[in-house]
Design an enzyme around this catalytic site. Structure first.
Site, PDB file in Angstrom:
ATOM      1  N   TRP A 184      33.087  39.036  31.936  1.00  0.00           N
ATOM      2  CA  TRP A 184      32.976  38.996  33.359  1.00  0.00           C
ATOM      3  C   TRP A 184      31.376  39.835  33.782  1.00  0.00           C
ATOM      4  O   TRP A 184      31.351  40.136  34.973  1.00  0.00           O
ATOM      5  CB  TRP A 184      33.414  38.369  34.408  1.00  0.00           C
ATOM      6  CG  TRP A 184      35.020  40.343  34.544  1.00  0.00           C
ATOM      7  CD1 TRP A 184      35.367  41.050  33.713  1.00  0.00           C
ATOM      8  CD2 TRP A 184      34.831  40.687  35.547  1.00  0.00           C
ATOM      9  NE1 TRP A 184      35.974  42.043  34.083  1.00  0.00           N
ATOM     10  CE2 TRP A 184      35.950  41.723  36.000  1.00  0.00           C
ATOM     11  CE3 TRP A 184      34.632  40.347  37.666  1.00  0.00           C
ATOM     12  CZ2 TRP A 184      36.672  42.435  36.312  1.00  0.00           C
ATOM     13  CZ3 TRP A 184      34.906  41.134  38.374  1.00  0.00           C
ATOM     14  CH2 TRP A 184      35.665  42.404  37.747  1.00  0.00           C
ATOM     15  N   ASP A 185      31.740  41.041  33.421  1.00  0.00           N
ATOM     16  CA  ASP A 185      30.747  42.231  33.262  1.00  0.00           C
ATOM     17  C   ASP A 185      29.454  42.274  33.404  1.00  0.00           C
ATOM     18  O   ASP A 185      29.021  42.207  33.889  1.00  0.00           O
ATOM     19  CB  ASP A 185      31.237  43.290  31.794  1.00  0.00           C
ATOM     20  CG  ASP A 185      32.548  43.494  31.542  1.00  0.00           C
ATOM     21  OD1 ASP A 185      33.457  42.632  31.542  1.00  0.00           O
ATOM     22  OD2 ASP A 185      33.033  44.330  30.979  1.00  0.00           O
ATOM     23  N   GLU A 204      44.523  44.981  35.614  1.00  0.00           N
ATOM     24  CA  GLU A 204      45.386  44.477  34.364  1.00  0.00           C
ATOM     25  C   GLU A 204      46.290  45.435  34.646  1.00  0.00           C
ATOM     26  O   GLU A 204      47.700  44.945  33.823  1.00  0.00           O
ATOM     27  CB  GLU A 204      44.332  44.877  33.486  1.00  0.00           C
ATOM     28  CG  GLU A 204      43.268  44.098  33.629  1.00  0.00           C
ATOM     29  CD  GLU A 204      42.089  43.760  32.360  1.00  0.00           C
ATOM     30  OE1 GLU A 204      42.367  45.075  31.640  1.00  0.00           O
ATOM     31  OE2 GLU A 204      41.428  42.939  32.052  1.00  0.00           O
ATOM     32  N   LYS A 235      44.363  49.816  37.781  1.00  0.00           N
ATOM     33  CA  LYS A 235      43.512  50.560  36.743  1.00  0.00           C
ATOM     34  C   LYS A 235      42.292  50.464  36.865  1.00  0.00           C
ATOM     35  O   LYS A 235      41.327  51.466  36.631  1.00  0.00           O
ATOM     36  CB  LYS A 235      43.781  49.539  35.061  1.00  0.00           C
ATOM     37  CG  LYS A 235      42.702  49.556  34.050  1.00  0.00           C
ATOM     38  CD  LYS A 235      43.012  48.998  33.583  1.00  0.00           C
ATOM     39  CE  LYS A 235      41.974  48.644  32.416  1.00  0.00           C
ATOM     40  NZ  LYS A 235      41.865  46.900  31.414  1.00  0.00           N
ATOM     41  N   GLN A 236      41.441  49.512  37.772  1.00  0.00           N
ATOM     42  CA  GLN A 236      40.152  49.431  38.812  1.00  0.00           C
ATOM     43  C   GLN A 236      40.168  48.565  39.694  1.00  0.00           C
ATOM     44  O   GLN A 236      41.234  47.843  40.085  1.00  0.00           O
ATOM     45  CB  GLN A 236      39.500  48.759  37.101  1.00  0.00           C
ATOM     46  CG  GLN A 236      39.645  47.348  37.334  1.00  0.00           C
ATOM     47  CD  GLN A 236      39.121  46.887  36.133  1.00  0.00           C
ATOM     48  OE1 GLN A 236      39.771  46.531  34.850  1.00  0.00           O
ATOM     49  NE2 GLN A 236      38.172  46.215  35.614  1.00  0.00           N
TER      50      GLN A 236
HETATM   51  C1  BGC Z   1      38.884  45.583  32.423  1.00  0.00           C
HETATM   52  C2  BGC Z   1      37.675  44.309  31.929  1.00  0.00           C
HETATM   53  C3  BGC Z   1      36.462  44.001  31.313  1.00  0.00           C
HETATM   54  C4  BGC Z   1      36.863  44.624  29.905  1.00  0.00           C
HETATM   55  C5  BGC Z   1      35.920  44.531  29.004  1.00  0.00           C
HETATM   56  C6  BGC Z   1      38.436  46.513  30.599  1.00  0.00           C
HETATM   57  O1  BGC Z   1      39.112  47.215  30.169  1.00  0.00           O
HETATM   58  O2  BGC Z   1      39.810  45.541  32.735  1.00  0.00           O
HETATM   59  O3  BGC Z   1      37.613  44.452  33.683  1.00  0.00           O
HETATM   60  O4  BGC Z   1      36.258  42.641  31.167  1.00  0.00           O
HETATM   61  O5  BGC Z   1      37.273  45.890  29.756  1.00  0.00           O
HETATM   62  O6  BGC Z   1      34.724  45.555  29.585  1.00  0.00           O
END
Ligand code: BGC
Length: 766
Positions: free
Chosen positions: A355-356, A486, A596-597
């Site tokens: 999804w990035d 996550e 986390k984000q």
């Molecule tokens: C992130 C995801 C991301 C993936 C790839 C993961 O660590 O939590 O949001 O899509 O890394 O960049």
């Protein structure tokens, strides 16, 4: 965090050789041209720590899934972008003794990635175990002008001896992915030939049957007298051995020309002949001419996408590094290609699409490339729609509902952790939102009718089936979800995911309404067996969906029960325990409040116009102190919001964290590869953060501000037919329309008209 890269506005420089840092440098100094790319490995033999990495865009292998406990619905394989042939190799022996930096005494070593011109240069002076001293200056690039070609200039000076040198330019296709699940080699040999004029290896991938050819030719010039020549072949390997005599103090140079081509771009039957033509043409042009063409192409790229920052070399180097990596990873000519989280710099994450792309990368390509580049990113998903529908069917969804994969190469899901594969469904929302983003930016409503609505309907069908009616609440709810954060799994009513679902339903309904009665839409609806009942159901969800809110704190609730947690701030984490994902058990992470984000704040950022300043502020002040930013995708969103709220210091802190993430190895993982997709987040942090750029209802807005650490900045964007340069200093901001077309825009909500060739100057509000 490391601090060994020298600061420079246009170059990434490493001085001195520390073998412990080599894998990090291999990632940082990577090269690419959209079609192939590579880590900064050495041309000569190196027996020290290294991850040999060469990648050809779009070529992948379905590596059999490896999990502890199989769950129904898991994909059979994880698609890996393949480590392909080593085309840079030139082994050297002096009177039989190999040149190997792991065994030599290093007197001087310097590595430079020149971002302005797109080349990598390494120079070193070493003493071999025998005492022989040599100086080497090696430069190479992956040509932007001829995207099938790479070239190397490798100059050697014997400093204290005369003797014989053995040179072995080679192609090694006998490579294995470091992340192979079962230590399996994914390439099989198809054809090869070693010859002093042109050597090549063709290999094919098992199962997916991509064919890739790598060919090479070389010239040797300068102080060198040839004594013998022979050619050798081994499995998936060709080399030519040149022996000659060399003189103390007299340099000689090997020029190696190579070409990498996959069957995605040239018919299998013609690969070798096309490769030979490319290589020999490159050889005929010669290194300098090839380099000049390449440098000119980079100049054009920088003209469209450069950002200058005055008064802060560290930030300047950071932003250029991000822009450079993005430009060399994805050039946007081919809608079958996409942007892996590591680009061409490593193997982690399989090199596939996440999804990035939609949530972070699209904004950069929208503003700095031709329209077709961003459109191709959208078409990539459009072409995968059928697979997304099949993916949803595997999970029990029906009637054309689509769940796009978390990770993919060809549209099929590859991810296999249930809490992500099945639950991190917010990705569907990002793909829907990207359609809006593109149409809004480029004013291309036809896209909605031609492609967009078909995708939106399928995603809306998914959301409509994914929510359920809660009798207790008398509202729709969404259970069993993992949001972007996550560090929380299997939660109910993740605010961000529910919000994305509602937004998609509304946008789809609006689209259907806008084209009501249109014959093409009617044809699409009948092909999709679309019933008016569906829109009624969607409207019912829109009117009755539960979104968590805390009345006392007046903040959106990341998920049900979030406030039952022991609410702390990141400052409460004991020293030495960050990143928590490298220090805490997963169980402890899940039970903690740490984020986390960006999750709720991701939604606040996307839908900012729905909220007043106080709402944004309250949510920011509540969630930001709990966010550990252990995903590289996180700080950029916080930087944008902080800038919007006028929190300059916070915005700057978050900006530096994303801009120099790899250069300073913040997360201690750059050796696996760079965080390429989050580099687009850096661009967003700058353009949407400090320049406050937005496209609202199709119109361009800016809310510029200047961090205290900077004297000024300037950057370029392409908005539809106009090229615009925006420059700010501590007192004023200038908008220069560099095209002929007239442009309307807003600065601090005031409307301005900027004629072609005109510059407007305004006071900077800070
Ligand atoms: C992130 C995801 C991301 C993936 C790839 C993961 O660590 O939590 O949001 O899509 O890394 O960049």
């Amino acid at each position: 965090m490391k601090n060994y890269i020298k600061q420079d506005p246009w170059s990434i420089i490493e001085e001195g050789f520390d073998p412990e840092l080599n894998k990090i440098s291999e990632s940082i100094f990577s090269l690419g041209n959209g079609m192939f790319g590579q880590r900064a490995n050495f041309e000569e033999q190196f027996t020290g720590h290294s991850l040999q990495g060469n990648y050809v865009a779009g070529v992948y292998y379905p590596d059999k899934t490896r999990v502890g406990w199989w769950k129904n619905g898991y994909p059979e394989y994880f698609a890996k972008v393949l480590n392909a042939s080593n085309w840079i190799g030139i082994h050297l022996f002096f009177d039989g003794e190999p040149l190997d930096l792991a065994k030599a005494k290093i007197h001087a070593f310097r590595r430079e990635l020149n971002m302005k011109e797109g080349w990598l240069k390494r120079s070193f002076h070493v003493a071999l175990p025998s005492g022989k001293e040599v100086k080497v200056v090696a430069q190479r690039f992956c040509s932007m002008a001829r995207t099938k070609v790479g070239a190397i200039s490798y100059q050697v000076t014997p400093l204290n001896f005369s003797g014989t040198v053995t040179l072995k330019p080679f192609i090694d296709f006998d490579v294995i992915n470091a992340d192979a699940n079962y230590d399996e080699k994914f390439w099989e040999e198809v054809d090869k030939k070693a010859d002093s004029h042109f050597s090549y290896v063709v290999a094919n991938t098992k199962k997916t049957n991509f064919h890739v050819v790598t060919g090479m030719a070389y010239d040797i010039t300068g102080g060198w007298v040839q004594e013998s020549i022979s050619a050798q072949e081994k499995e998936k390997y060709v080399e030519v051995t040149e022996e000659g005599s060399i003189q103390e103090g007299v340099p000689f140079t090997v020029f190696k020309y190579a070409s990498n081509i996959s069957s995605m771009h040239v018919d299998k039957g013609e690969l070798t002949s096309v490769c030979q033509k490319e290589v020999l043409k490159a050889q005929q042009s010669g290194y300098e001419e090839l380099l000049q063409e390449h440098v000119n192409l980079w100049a054009q790229k920088w003209e469209k996408s450069d950002i200058t920052i005055d008064g802060d070399v560290s930030a300047q180097q950071g932003i250029r590094f991000n822009i450079f990596q993005l430009n060399q990873t994805y050039t946007g000519e081919d809608a079958r290609l996409n942007i892996g989280p590591k680009g061409f710099t490593g193997e982690k994450y399989g090199g596939s699409t996440y999804w990035d792309t939609e949530a972070y990368c699209l904004a950069f390509y929208l503003a700095t490339s031709d329209q077709q580049v961003a459109k191709n990113l959208l078409l990539y998903r459009y072409k995968h729609l059928q697979k997304a529908i099949e993916n949803a069917q595997k999970l029990g969804f029906t009637d054309g509902a689509a769940l796009y994969p978390m990770v993919t190469m060809n549209g099929e899901e590859c991810h296999n952790e249930w809490e992500i594969t099945f639950e991190e469904i917010h990705r569907n929302g990002a793909i829907a939102y990207a359609i809006y983003d593109y149409i809004n930016y480029h004013n291309d409503p036809d896209y909605l009718l031609e492609y967009g609505l078909e995708v939106l309907i399928a995603i809306s069908r998914f959301w409509a089936q994914r929510v359920h009616w809660s009798k207790q609440k008398g509202q729709y709810v969404m259970h069993g979800v993992t949001g972007p954060n996550e560090y929380e799994n299997n939660v109910n009513n993740n605010w961000y995911t529910s919000k994305m679902a509602l937004w998609t339903l509304q946008y789809t309904l609006d689209g259907l309404q806008a084209y009501k009665g249109n014959a093409a839409l009617d044809a699409l609806l009948s092909q999709l067996k679309f019933s008016p009942e569906e829109t009624k159901h969607w409207q019912h969800i829109l009117d009755h969906m539960y979104l968590g809110y805390d009345e006392e704190r007046k903040v959106f609730l990341q998920q049900d029960g979030f406030l039952d947690k022991d609410i702390m701030t990141v400052d409460d984490i004991p020293k030495g325990q960050r990143p928590i994902n490298q220090n805490w058990s997963w169980d402890r992470i899940l039970r903690s409040c740490f984020i986390k984000q960006a999750d709720t704040l991701q939604g606040v950022y996307l839908f900012e116009d729905e909220f007043d300043r106080e709402t944004i502020e309250r949510n920011f002040d509540f969630y930001e102190p709990m966010t550990v930013h252990e995903s590289s995708l996180s700080p950029c969103v916080h930087a944008i919001l902080a800038a919007k709220l006028g929190r300059k210091e916070k915005a700057y802190e978050m900006y530096l964290r994303t801009a120099r993430l790899d250069l300073d190895d913040y997360n201690n993982d750059t050796e696996d590869g760079c965080h390429t997709t989050s580099m687009a987040g850096t661009w967003m942090a700058f353009a949407k953060g400090f320049a406050g750029m937005r496209v609202k209802k199709g119109e361009l807005h800016f809310y510029p501000m200047l961090p205290a650490q900077w004297k000024g900045y300037s950057f370029h964007i392409k908005f539809r037919d106009c090229h615009l340069t925006i420059a700010a200093n501590s007192t004023s901001v200038e908008m220069s329309n560099e095209s002929e077309t007239h442009l309307s825009l807003f600065v601090y909500d005031e409307a301005y008209e900027v004629n072609g060739g005109e510059t407007i100057r305004l006071n900077l509000k800070n």
